[in-house]
Design a protein around this motif. Structure first.
Motif, short mmCIF file in Angstrom:
data_model
loop_
_atom_site.label_atom_id
_atom_site.label_comp_id
_atom_site.label_asym_id
_atom_site.label_seq_id
_atom_site.Cartn_x
_atom_site.Cartn_y
_atom_site.Cartn_z
N LYS A 1 0.83 -1.21 0.00
CA LYS A 1 0.00 0.00 0.00
C LYS A 1 0.86 1.25 0.00
CE LYS A 1 -4.11 -1.98 2.21
NZ LYS A 1 -4.98 -2.00 3.42
N ALA A 2 1.98 1.21 0.73
CA ALA A 2 2.87 2.37 0.77
C ALA A 2 3.48 2.65 -0.61
CB ALA A 2 3.98 2.13 1.79
N GLU A 3 3.54 1.63 -1.45
CA GLU A 3 4.09 1.79 -2.79
C GLU A 3 3.00 2.06 -3.83
OE1 GLU A 3 6.92 -1.15 -3.99
OE2 GLU A 3 7.77 -1.34 -1.98
N GLY A 4 1.77 2.29 -3.36
CA GLY A 4 0.70 2.64 -4.28
C GLY A 4 -0.02 1.46 -4.90
N ILE A 5 0.19 0.28 -4.36
CA ILE A 5 -0.47 -0.94 -4.88
C ILE A 5 -1.76 -1.16 -4.09
CG2 ILE A 5 -0.23 -3.45 -5.15
CD1 ILE A 5 2.82 -2.98 -5.30
N THR A 6 -2.79 -1.67 -4.77
CA THR A 6 -4.03 -2.07 -4.09
C THR A 6 -4.01 -3.60 -3.98
OG1 THR A 6 -5.21 -0.19 -5.05
CG2 THR A 6 -6.54 -1.97 -4.12
N PRO A 7 -3.60 -4.13 -2.81
CA PRO A 7 -3.35 -5.56 -2.71
C PRO A 7 -4.42 -6.32 -1.92
CG PRO A 7 -2.22 -4.46 -0.94
CD PRO A 7 -3.07 -3.41 -1.64
N MET A 8 -4.52 -7.61 -2.21
CA MET A 8 -5.20 -8.58 -1.35
C MET A 8 -4.28 -9.78 -1.23
SD MET A 8 -9.24 -8.56 -2.46
CE MET A 8 -9.62 -9.84 -1.23
N LEU A 9 -4.14 -10.30 0.00
CA LEU A 9 -3.21 -11.39 0.25
C LEU A 9 -3.93 -12.50 1.01
CD1 LEU A 9 -0.33 -12.57 0.25
CD2 LEU A 9 0.14 -11.21 2.31
N TYR A 10 -3.84 -13.73 0.49
CA TYR A 10 -4.52 -14.86 1.12
C TYR A 10 -3.76 -16.15 0.80
CZ TYR A 10 -6.69 -13.76 -3.40
OH TYR A 10 -6.90 -13.37 -4.69
N THR A 11 -2.51 -16.15 1.22
CA THR A 11 -1.59 -17.26 0.96
C THR A 11 -1.80 -18.37 1.98
OG1 THR A 11 0.09 -15.94 -0.16
CG2 THR A 11 0.86 -17.84 1.08
N HIS A 12 -1.68 -19.62 1.52
CA HIS A 12 -1.91 -20.75 2.43
C HIS A 12 -0.83 -21.82 2.26
CE1 HIS A 12 -3.50 -23.33 -0.86
NE2 HIS A 12 -4.08 -22.22 -1.30
N PRO A 13 -0.56 -22.59 3.31
CA PRO A 13 0.38 -23.70 3.21
C PRO A 13 -0.17 -24.77 2.26
CG PRO A 13 -0.08 -23.16 5.51
CD PRO A 13 -1.10 -22.44 4.68
N ILE A 14 0.74 -25.53 1.66
CA ILE A 14 0.36 -26.61 0.74
C ILE A 14 1.38 -27.73 0.86
CG2 ILE A 14 1.65 -25.72 -1.24
CD1 ILE A 14 -0.75 -26.50 -3.00
N GLY A 15 0.99 -28.92 0.53
CA GLY A 15 1.88 -30.07 0.59
C GLY A 15 1.09 -31.33 0.32
N HIS A 16 1.00 -32.21 1.31
CA HIS A 16 0.18 -33.40 1.16
C HIS A 16 -1.28 -33.03 0.99
CE1 HIS A 16 3.53 -35.96 1.89
NE2 HIS A 16 3.64 -35.71 3.17
N TYR A 17 -1.67 -31.90 1.57
CA TYR A 17 -3.02 -31.38 1.41
C TYR A 17 -2.95 -30.01 0.74
CZ TYR A 17 -4.65 -35.09 4.51
OH TYR A 17 -4.95 -36.32 5.05
N GLY A 18 -3.97 -29.69 -0.07
CA GLY A 18 -3.98 -28.43 -0.78
C GLY A 18 -4.02 -27.23 0.14
N HIS A 19 -4.94 -27.26 1.10
CA HIS A 19 -4.95 -26.27 2.17
C HIS A 19 -4.31 -26.96 3.38
CE1 HIS A 19 -8.55 -24.13 0.11
NE2 HIS A 19 -7.40 -23.62 -0.27
#
Length: 411
Positions: free
Chosen positions: A317-335
């Motif tokens: 946001k400080a750099e003028g970007i309009t962001p949304m972040l929703y990162t999740h772990p993955i591996g043996h299971y998708g979520h």
């Protein structure tokens, strides 16, 4: 036509790593403060962790499976306190004969013999991965144990999470192959070999992806989705015929060699006279790439998911970007188990799951979006949705598939 390894080859590769994965357990138990771990599972109502503690020849629990991991005076031991099984024999010592003794009596006998200080069972208020113990199994266990034993019972939640989220070096190497396979399928879907202009719809493309994964004998862990954006109408999520000038967006994940992928990629359908993606689209896309880099730079071992979320969003946001972040772990299971880094419907710090720390040798679906008002796009907001499967090695994030730095050109 692309191919995958034969089922026999796949199972051999998975089983080759099982012993190495099991050898991680003593150290993880030490960290969790547990000196005995008991994993129960009913046939067809398996604990989520059972599949990753047993070989591929043991696909389901047998009646009531019981695996016991324990520190003993003779060293660390792994026991099978369920029905004897030749499939488990290379990995677990059988302690129940299933003929002239009761199963819970055998379990109580080994507990009393070893006399552990803390007994971990898989129950958890917050994580499904650590909550595989059913009430009926616990009731049978409790009825068969002494008060002294029951007083030693604690949650094995953290142990379950750490075991499932940690990737061995061999798994990380395979993950690259798996991610590239997923992207190879997507790249073909985004081609005129598959798309017939004026006829193929977004739902047709979804079904093509499903069919191709099925043809390879693999599952997808969620149904793939295709949507698009147009200058004159903005985002379209309903079934619609694909046309020139469309910006396509796919969300796609498959399971191969015991690991899940999760990618979102963009593709542009060129106008007749176009040979590359328009600059106004690339400008918005490069901004999204930069937000990806901001998030990865904030992946610091020991930071919580909430700390990563807040630092990344604030910097963007400080750099003028309009962001949304929703990162999740993955591996043996998708979520998978690990730190939650924002949620799509909750762009804020998340209690409990967001407070979980980041560990090395873990993998994530770097899922996010940015938007920007684009004059050339009918003066509408252009949404850039992306997602990449990444590995965090303790120092940096590694993108497991190529192509995250460009919008695919349909041709």
């Amino acid at each position: 036509m692309r191919t995958v390894k034969t089922l026999r080859e796949q199972y051999q590769l998975i089983d080759e790593l099982l012993e190495k994965k099991l050898q991680q357990i003593p150290a993880l138990m030490e960290i969790a403060g547990i000196d005995m771990w008991i994993v129960f599972a009913k046939e067809y109502n398996e604990d989520p962790i059972l599949e990753f503690l047993t070989p591929t020849s043991f696909p389901t629990a047998r009646r009531l499976t019981c695996l016991i991991f324990a520190k003993t005076k003779e060293g660390f031991k792994r026991y099978n306190a369920g029905r004897p099984s030749s499939d488990l024999d290379p990995y677990y010592e059988s302690i129940f004969n299933d003929v002239d003794e009761k199963q819970f009596a055998a379990i109580r006998a080994i507990i009393e013999k070893i006399n552990p200080t803390k007994i971990g069972l898989n129950f958890s208020s917050h994580y499904a991965f650590g909550d595989g113990l059913t009430k009926s199994i616990y009731d049978d266990f409790a009825n068969a144990m002494s008060k002294e034993i029951l007083d030693k019972v604690v949650s094995a939640e953290n142990l379950c999470l750490r075991y499932l989220e940690t990737r061995l070096p061999e798994e990380l190497e395979r993950y690259k192959e798996i991610a590239e396979l997923a992207m190879d399928i997507v790249n073909e879907a985004f081609s005129f070999n598959v798309i017939e202009l004026g006829k193929t719809t977004t739902r047709d493309l979804e079904w093509w992806l499903k069919q191709e994964v099925n043809r390879l004998g693999l599952p997808f862990w969620f149904p793939p989705t295709i949507d698009l954006q147009r200058k004159d109408s903005g985002p379209i999520y309903d079934d619609v015929t694909i046309e020139r000038g469309d910006l396509l967006h796919v969300d796609f994940g498959l399971i191969y060699l015991g690991l899940c992928t999760d990618h979102q990629r963009l593709a542009y359908v060129p106008q007749v006279n176009e040979t590359e993606v328009p600059e106004y689209l690339m400008k918005a896309f490069k901004e999204n790439n930069h937000f990806q880099d901001i998030v990865c730079a904030n992946f610091i071992e020991g930071r919580t998911g909430n700390e990563i979320f807040t630092a990344s969003v604030n910097q963007a946001k400080a750099e003028g970007i309009t962001p949304m972040l929703y990162t999740h772990p993955i591996g043996h299971y998708g979520h998978g188990p690990g730190p939650t880094i924002g949620l799509f419907n909750e762009q804020k710090e998340i209690k409990v799951k967001g407070d979980y720390p980041l560990y090395k040798n873990t993998c994530y679906a770097l899922e996010l979006n940015t938007k920007r008002l684009v004059p050339e796009f009918s003066n509408k907001d252009l949404y850039v949705f992306t997602e990449e499967t990444i590995d965090f090695d303790g120092e940096k994030c590694i993108y497991l598939a190529k192509g995250r730095d460009h919008i695919h050109l349909v041709k």
